[in-house]
Design an enzyme around this catalytic site. Structure first.
Site, PDB file in Angstrom:
ATOM      1  N   LYS A  95       0.841  -1.192   0.000  1.00  0.00           N
ATOM      2  CA  LYS A  95       0.000   0.000   0.000  1.00  0.00           C
ATOM      3  C   LYS A  95       0.878   1.244   0.000  1.00  0.00           C
ATOM      4  O   LYS A  95       2.087   1.188   0.270  1.00  0.00           O
ATOM      5  CB  LYS A  95      -0.927  -0.003   1.204  1.00  0.00           C
ATOM      6  CG  LYS A  95      -0.232   0.056   2.547  1.00  0.00           C
ATOM      7  CD  LYS A  95      -1.258   0.061   3.685  1.00  0.00           C
ATOM      8  CE  LYS A  95      -0.562   0.096   5.057  1.00  0.00           C
ATOM      9  NZ  LYS A  95      -1.564   0.132   6.154  1.00  0.00           N
ATOM     10  N   ASP A 147       4.630  -0.871 -18.587  1.00  0.00           N
ATOM     11  CA  ASP A 147       3.228  -0.669 -18.209  1.00  0.00           C
ATOM     12  C   ASP A 147       2.904   0.820 -18.243  1.00  0.00           C
ATOM     13  O   ASP A 147       2.372   1.376 -17.281  1.00  0.00           O
ATOM     14  CB  ASP A 147       2.952  -1.234 -16.818  1.00  0.00           C
ATOM     15  CG  ASP A 147       1.449  -1.252 -16.529  1.00  0.00           C
ATOM     16  OD1 ASP A 147       0.669  -1.147 -17.489  1.00  0.00           O
ATOM     17  OD2 ASP A 147       1.067  -1.353 -15.353  1.00  0.00           O
ATOM     18  N   LYS A 178       5.740   3.962   0.520  1.00  0.00           N
ATOM     19  CA  LYS A 178       5.356   2.645   0.023  1.00  0.00           C
ATOM     20  C   LYS A 178       5.801   1.593   1.022  1.00  0.00           C
ATOM     21  O   LYS A 178       6.936   1.637   1.515  1.00  0.00           O
ATOM     22  CB  LYS A 178       6.000   2.366  -1.340  1.00  0.00           C
ATOM     23  CG  LYS A 178       5.509   3.280  -2.444  1.00  0.00           C
ATOM     24  CD  LYS A 178       6.060   2.833  -3.781  1.00  0.00           C
ATOM     25  CE  LYS A 178       5.471   3.663  -4.919  1.00  0.00           C
ATOM     26  NZ  LYS A 178       5.878   3.147  -6.232  1.00  0.00           N
TER      27      LYS A 178
END
Length: 1115
Positions: A738, A875, A759
């Protein structure tokens, strides 16, 4: 013929009538100079002589009389003072000081002159006793005397140098009229010095001897002419003198002086026929246009060219003809040209008068006549005797008719692939290239109405007809392999006609048009994309590249053309002018950016580097070529080839050893090498090593080791005290990790607290996820760019690993764009409301197209940096771009990025769900990931930006997308997307990776778009009516997650593909249970919640059926 003869017979009478018009120029005294200069000093005694002015005579016996003007003036003709300071001897022309001037006099004049410290005044001297207005002072009857008034006393006599005593302050020149009596025109001595310094002796003597027409009086104080001068023999003289200065001592100094003397002309030379020719013969046949010069005769005059205002009055010409047709058809034009003639080794100016007989109107091709014309030329100011200033010129003119003829037959080939407006040839009546004033119209009469593929247009320059392709469909019809026409040429004025047959053979075969090619060849900036596309005007169906010489701004600039034979050639022909897309380099009236020279009326005459144009936007660019010289010579290439060969042998041996070792060694359990598009169930993480190979997963022993037992080595440069970090609310979370908002105290030496994002892993994470987090930590240490998310530090000791990164205020770009749509104009005016958690406080202004292009440009700059760092993102999508304060774009989510220093591509052969709609073709079919596959993803990202966060390929399921992409299908241009932006998308989606632009070129193209972007994007108007574009029925975050057995997974994953499991930006406020209970299709129940609107996730996640299809491709 009779009329012309009778007109010539009346010449004598006309001459008699014109003789009284001849007159003589007025005579009178004149000054030898148009300006004089002298100095005035404070406290100079009254009566000091200043200078002489001289007047020369026009006739013997004339006596000059001088008169001063009444006022003193400043240099800007400001009246300063009444002239009571200077007086003149009316007979001798001597000017002297009438009263002594003090400092108050200087100050009074200086104030009136604007306070300038350098005070220059002048007064006017007139010839004659009659009163003249002071505003009408012009040479030769008036001159000006300028005084430099110095606010100081006269210098000490011993301070003068020889040059100061001999050479005047201002250059002196003289004007003497030719044919005038001799007279005095200069006085050598500087009178104030002679008057105030009597102990200084200054004497002069002339140089040059008796060959010059000048002499001195016995004391050599005054200079005179010895005889009357003749300008036609010599126009310029140089008066040279020797100045000898002797002071109170015995020392003497000499100084040489020189003054130019110009002899002024009078009209004393009669005009004569140049070369003795006074008759010219001419034929009017093909050149029949109004303004055509039929014939020219020249008249020589030894006098100079008159002033333009005097030319019409002084030289007249009259066409002597009683024929009204001749008077209406012809006119005579006179143009004098100054020339130089050599007389006794002296260059003397003279005049050559050109008399041109010109057509006063256009003549039809049927007109036919023979006539004689006489032209009377009169030099009205000629001072000679009788009628010496009159000449008669004769023109013999024959007007012939023109017959129209075409060759019997024409034959041309045409390529079946030719595009519309491709030029295939020309038709032309005989002598058409010589025609002027003849209007010919060409038409084609086809033998078959089904094969009317060609058109013809008349060229206004040479009256030829250009054949061009007008219907490309007709070229491709099987019955139209040979096109037969009749060419008809018609004179528009007389309607006379001629005709010929035309046969056009269709050659070649058809080709498939490349996807995304622009309408105009000129749009293409690079050679590969130029030669693979076609455009209007292309004879072969493909554009041609013209390589320039690369030498500054040149006419031979590099550009993409439909045919280098006709475009660009600096001329917009009749075909090119029909559509600006054919050859904008010649025809476009556009703004040109970069080094260039504009054409006379349109187009680019010369350019720097590569010139490309955008006709729809009326813009052209000329920019340097991105090329370099050879970096390696023959020896260098030989060494490199040998090294590469050795490297290949080493690699092959290494591979053999590794294979042999694996064949006989212990094989640990590894994941399947098949490429499937499903995700393992929760609890079976997927990860990669830094080399890009699949790590052991599922039952790997190391994955069963608790995270807390893994020892992380400390990096002092990046370690941050855990006690100085205060964690806040969760910004987003994934299955195993998360991101939370936090504040860091004294971060990087900053005073106070800094807002950051942290993070971290969740409790259920394994060492595989920890390695992913460490991998991103090590990667972020290496990158530093304003458009890449920045690493501040990490807490790696005495607790879980925490990565401290830059805080992005507005969340993901995808959410930012979608929320901007919701804002609408009401938000800009302050009446809107916001409920989204993605954007807290964005700039309160509507997005413009310039903003969207700026977003794309920032991302391209960041990707350019990553490409230079040899990093592949894999990505790239709007969901993985963060928006920081000030709308700064930050590329994030490097969980998938791979270091490619060792290899330029990463081959993925593992299971796991992937973002199909953002992936390049080679990634989908061959599992290859390179920087060029990132370029493909960037094209999809551009589409997301323009559509304000739309879902790519709306309504198309992934299993259909594979075949569509392979067959060349690409997304259509959104309504609010410019042609230039859409072309950039299509270039990013080229099937061959090497034909896609690199990020450096993409950045340059976006920079140009930012410069050109001016209009606001109407967010309300740009909303598509098709809800699939933005919703596809569901939001992307609410798509169903399934494992390989089609079992649903919990909706705790982010809106990215599964390898991004650590740091997704999903909404932490999602409900824990589905509002609508769902059952599986097979009737079995699951222990995981689902949502009623979870179907659109398949828009970018491949279903199991598609995975089986891809397994087939793998096999």
């Amino acid at each position: 013929m009779a009329k012309a003869t009778s007109g010539a017979a009346g010449l004598g009478l006309k001459l008699i009538l014109l003789l009284p018009l001849l007159g003589e120029a007025p005579l009178g005294l004149y000054f030898s100079r148009d300006a004089y200069w002298e100095r005035l000093y404070v406290d100079q005694p009254a009566g000091t002589p200043l200078l002489y002015v001289h007047a020369l005579r026009d006739a013997p016996g004339e006596v000059p009389s001088f008169r001063l003007g009444q006022h003193l003036y400043g240099v800007y003709r400001t009246r300063l003072h009444e002239n009571d300071w200077i007086r003149i001897n009316e007979t001798t022309g001597l000017l002297y000081l009438n009263q002594s001037l003090d400092h108050s006099s200087w100050e009074q004049l200086s104030i009136r002159n604007g306070g300038f410290p350098l005070l220059t005044i002048f007064l006017q001297v007139f010839l004659g006793s009659t009163a003249q207005r002071e505003g009408e002072c012009h040479w030769p009857g008036c001159t000006r005397v300028y005084f430099s008034f110095i606010n100081d006393t006269f210098p000490n006599c011993s301070s003068f140098k020889a040059q100061d005593l001999c050479i005047p302050e201002t250059a002196v020149s003289f004007r003497v009229r030719e044919n005038r009596p001799p007279g005095t025109f200069y006085h050598f001595h500087m009178l104030p010095v002679q008057f105030l310094c009597p102990n200084i002796s200054v004497k002069y003597s002339l140089l040059g001897g008796d060959s010059l027409p000048f002499r001195c009086d016995p004391d050599c104080l005054e200079v005179s002419t010895r005889w009357a001068l003749d300008r036609e023999l010599r126009e310029k003289y140089v008066l040279e003198a020797l100045c000898i200065v002797a002071g109170p001592g015995a020392n003497k100094e000499t100084v040489t002086l020189s003054f130019p003397v110009t002899v002024y002309d009078e009209d004393d030379s009669a005009p004569t026929f140049s070369g003795g020719v006074g008759t010219a013969s001419a034929v009017v046949e093909f050149k029949r246009k109004e303004g055509t010069v039929v014939a020219t005769l020249q008249v020589f005059d030894a006098d100079v060219v008159p002033a333009s205002g005097e030319l019409v009055r002084r030289y007249t010409n009259t066409l002597l003809s009683g024929d009204s047709w001749a008077q209406q058809t012809f006119r005579v034009e006179h143009s004098p040209i100054e020339t130089l003639v050599q007389v006794n080794n002296n260059s003397v100016r003279a005049t050559m008068h050109n008399y041109k007989l010109i057509l006063n109107r256009s003549l039809s091709i049927s007109e036919s006549r023979v006539l004689q014309l006489a032209v009377l030329v009169n030099d009205s100011d000629f001072q000679g005797p009788g009628a010496g200033g009159i000449l008669v010129l004769h023109f013999n003119v024959s007007v012939l008719p023109v017959t129209l003829n075409l060759p019997r037959a024409y034959s041309f080939p045409v390529n079946k692939r030719a595009r519309r407006y491709a030029q295939i040839g020309k038709v032309c009546v005989e002598n058409c290239q010589e025609f002027s004033g003849v209007s010919i119209q060409y038409k084609l009469q086809p033998s078959s109405i089904n094969c009317t593929a060609l058109g013809v247009v008349t060229s206004p320059e040479d009256t030829s007809g250009t054949l061009f392709v007008n219907d490309t469909e007709a070229l491709r019809r099987p019955e139209c392999t040979k096109l037969q026409y009749t060419v008809v040429a018609t004179d528009r004025q007389t309607r006379r006609q001629t005709q010929a047959s035309l046969v056009v053979t269709v050659e070649g075969t058809s080709i498939t048009e490349e996807v995304g090619c622009p309408k105009s060849c000129a749009v293409n900036k690079r050679r590969p994309e130029c030669e693979e596309c076609g455009g209007l005007g292309s004879p072969t169906g493909r554009c041609e590249w013209r390589q320039g010489d690369g030498k500054g701004i040149t006419r031979n600039f590099s550009t993409c053309s439909p045919s280098t034979r006709t475009c660009p050639d600096g001329h917009c022909d009749a075909v090119e002018s029909r559509d600006a897309n054919i050859c904008p380099q010649d025809c476009l009236r556009a703004d040109i950016v970069g080094g260039h020279e504009r054409g006379e009326r349109q187009g680019i005459k010369a350019g720097y580097g590569i010139c490309n144009c955008f006709p729809d936007e009326k813009k052209c660019f000329c920019e340097p070529e991105d090329s370099q010289g050879p970096l390696c010579d023959a020896l260098c290439r030989t060494i490199i080839t040998a090294a590469l060969f050795s490297l290949i042998i080493s690699i092959l041996l290494s591979i053999f050893c590794v294979c042999h070792h694996h064949k006989h060694g212990h094989k640990p359990p590894i994941a399947s090498a098949e490429m499937t598009f499903c995700r393992p169930a929760q609890g079976f993480p997927i990860s990669y090593s830094s080399s890009g190979t699949r790590r052991p997963s599922l039952d790997s022993t190391e994955n069963q080791v608790p995270v807390d037992s893994f020892k992380i080595p400390e990096d002092p440069k990046w370690e941050f005290p855990r006690k100085n970090l205060v964690l806040g609310k969760t910004l987003g979370e994934g299955e195993f990790g998360k991101v939370v908002k936090a504040t860091a105290f004294r971060l990087k030496g900053r005073a106070g607290y800094t807002t950051v994002a942290v993070k971290m892993l969740k409790e259920n994470a394994s060492q595989s996820e920890l390695r992913d987090l460490l991998s991103e930590f090590n990667l972020l240490k290496q990158v530093n760019h304003p458009h890449v998310i920045k690493l501040y530090g990490a807490c790696s000791q005495d607790g879980p690993l925490l990565l401290i990164v830059e805080y992005a205020k507005y969340g993901s770009l995808r959410g930012f764009l979608r929320d901007s749509r919701k804002i609408g104009p009401a938000y800009v005016s302050g009446g809107g409301s916001r409920n989204s958690s993605s954007l807290d406080h964005p700039d309160e202004r509507v997005l413009t197209m310039g903003d969207l292009i700026s977003f794309a440009w920032q991302i391209s700059r960041g990707m350019q940096y990553l490409a230079e760092m040899k990093l592949v993102h894999r990505d790239l999508a709007a969901r993985n771009i963060l928006v920081a304060e000030g709308r700064k774009m930050k590329i994030s989510d490097f969980g998938l990025s791979r270091d490619v220093y060792e290899e330029d591509s990463y081959v993925k052969k593992s299971k796991g769900r992937i973002p199909v709609k953002w992936m390049a073709i080679e990634s989908l079919f061959d599992h290859i990931y390179t920087t060029q596959s990132d370029v493909w993803s960037f094209g999809v990202l551009l589409w997301e930006i323009v559509t304000l966060g739309g879902n790519p390929y709306p309504g198309i399921p992934p299993e259909r997308l594979f075949n569509l992409l392979k067959t060349g299908h690409r997304m259509e241009r959104p309504d609010n997307c410019s042609e230039e932006m859409y072309r950039l998308m299509l270039q990013c989606w080229k099937q061959e990776p090497d034909k896609r632009p690199v990020f450096a070129d993409i950045s340059k193209d976006l920079e140009k778009m930012m410069v050109k972007s001016r209009d606001y994007l109407d967010l309300a108007a740009s909303t598509p009516s098709d809800s699939l574009l933005y919703d596809d029925g569901l939001s992307e975050e609410e798509t169903p997650l399934v494992d390989c057995n089609n079992a649903p997974l919990p909706r705790s994953l982010p809106s990215t593909w599964i390898e991004n499991k650590l740091y997704g930006m999903s909404d932490p406020n999602w409900p824990g249970e589905s509002p609508v209970p769902l059952t599986r299709a097979d009737g079995t129940s699951t222990g995981f919640p689902r949502y009623a609107n979870d179907s659109v996730y398949a828009n970018w996640m491949v279903s199991p059926s598609a995975a089986k299809l891809m397994d087939t491709f793998d096999s």
